[in-house]
Every structure is written in structure tokens, then in C-alpha cells.
Design a protein around this motif. Structure first.
Motif, mmCIF file in Angstrom:
data_model
loop_
_atom_site.group_PDB
_atom_site.id
_atom_site.type_symbol
_atom_site.label_atom_id
_atom_site.label_comp_id
_atom_site.label_asym_id
_atom_site.label_seq_id
_atom_site.Cartn_x
_atom_site.Cartn_y
_atom_site.Cartn_z
ATOM 1 N N ARG A 48 -29.793 50.145 21.879
ATOM 2 C CA ARG A 48 -29.227 49.999 20.539
ATOM 3 C C ARG A 48 -28.229 51.100 20.188
ATOM 4 N NH1 ARG A 48 -31.956 46.117 17.702
ATOM 5 N NH2 ARG A 48 -31.481 47.033 15.700
ATOM 6 N N THR A 49 -27.679 51.752 21.226
ATOM 7 C CA THR A 49 -26.721 52.841 21.022
ATOM 8 C C THR A 49 -25.558 52.683 21.989
ATOM 9 O OG1 THR A 49 -28.480 54.354 20.358
ATOM 10 C CG2 THR A 49 -26.414 55.350 21.044
ATOM 11 N N VAL A 50 -24.325 52.870 21.482
ATOM 12 C CA VAL A 50 -23.137 52.860 22.333
ATOM 13 C C VAL A 50 -22.268 54.072 22.018
ATOM 14 C CG1 VAL A 50 -23.060 50.341 22.605
ATOM 15 C CG2 VAL A 50 -21.761 51.421 20.763
ATOM 16 N N GLU A 51 -21.452 54.449 23.015
ATOM 17 C CA GLU A 51 -20.430 55.488 22.841
ATOM 18 C C GLU A 51 -19.076 54.823 22.937
ATOM 19 O OE1 GLU A 51 -20.440 58.838 25.462
ATOM 20 O OE2 GLU A 51 -22.487 59.387 24.917
ATOM 21 N N LEU A 52 -18.165 55.227 22.059
ATOM 22 C CA LEU A 52 -16.779 54.771 22.099
ATOM 23 C C LEU A 52 -15.933 55.882 22.699
ATOM 24 C CD1 LEU A 52 -16.471 53.295 18.485
ATOM 25 C CD2 LEU A 52 -17.163 52.115 20.573
#
Length: 100
Positions: A48-52
Motif C-alpha cells: 500500500r506504499t509507492v515511491e515516485l
């Protein structure tokens, strides 16, 4: 994931989860006209976590990308590592003399 290929599996992305939020974020960024031309990477950190990641021309573009990502259901956390040309690519005087 480099180049935003929807069929590739990024580091840490669970195999077989076609609807992983990272893929949905990539699609949302491509669908947003002001962001569609940018090369932005979306890296899954957890379920449930992403990096841009990537470079943009302005703070407004960086903010818009994060706002679009936050609109994707299924995410708890967006880590915005997008850098702004002219601000985040500054070379200190020490850096410029070291290469001379």
C-alpha cells in the motif's frame, strides 16, 4: 521500473498482482494530460506504499504528480522523490572544481 512498462514487474512488486496500486498510479499519471509527457517511475515499496521518482520542470508538476497518485485507491502512503530541474540539480562550488 524504468520506462513505465505496465507489463514489467518492478523490484518489490508482488508477482501476479495486475491491479497493484503502483500499476494504477502509472496509468493515472499517463492519463493526466499535464503529466503524460513526463518520464516518472513508480516503485512499489509495500502493498500500500509507492515511491515516485523522476525529474520535472516545476514544483507544480511535482505536486500534481503526488496529487494524482493520492487519488488512486488502495494506497496509504506516497513517497514523493520527484526532483525539480533548476532546484534539485544544483552543483555546489566544490563539485564544479573537483571535475576541472
Amino acid at each position: 521500473l524504468v520506462g513505465g512498462d505496465d507489463d514489467a514487474i518492478a523490484l518489490g512488486e508482488p508477482v501476479g498482482q495486475v491491479g497493484h496500486p503502483a500499476r494504477l498510479v502509472r496509468q493515472a499519471l499517463r492519463a493526466d494530460p499535464p503529466l503524460a509527457h513526463l518520464t516518472l517511475d513508480v516503485l512499489p515499496v509495500s502493498a500500500r506504499t509507492v515511491e515516485l521518482h523522476g525529474w520535472v520542470a516545476s514544483r507544480a508538476d511535482r505536486t500534481l504528480a503526488a496529487r494524482v497518485a493520492r487519488g488512486v485507491p488502495g494506497l496509504d502512503t506516497i513517497i514523493n522523490c520527484i526532483l525539480v530541474h533548476g532546484e534539485d540539480d544544483f552543483n555546489s562550488p566544490e563539485d564544479s572544481t573537483a571535475s576541472a
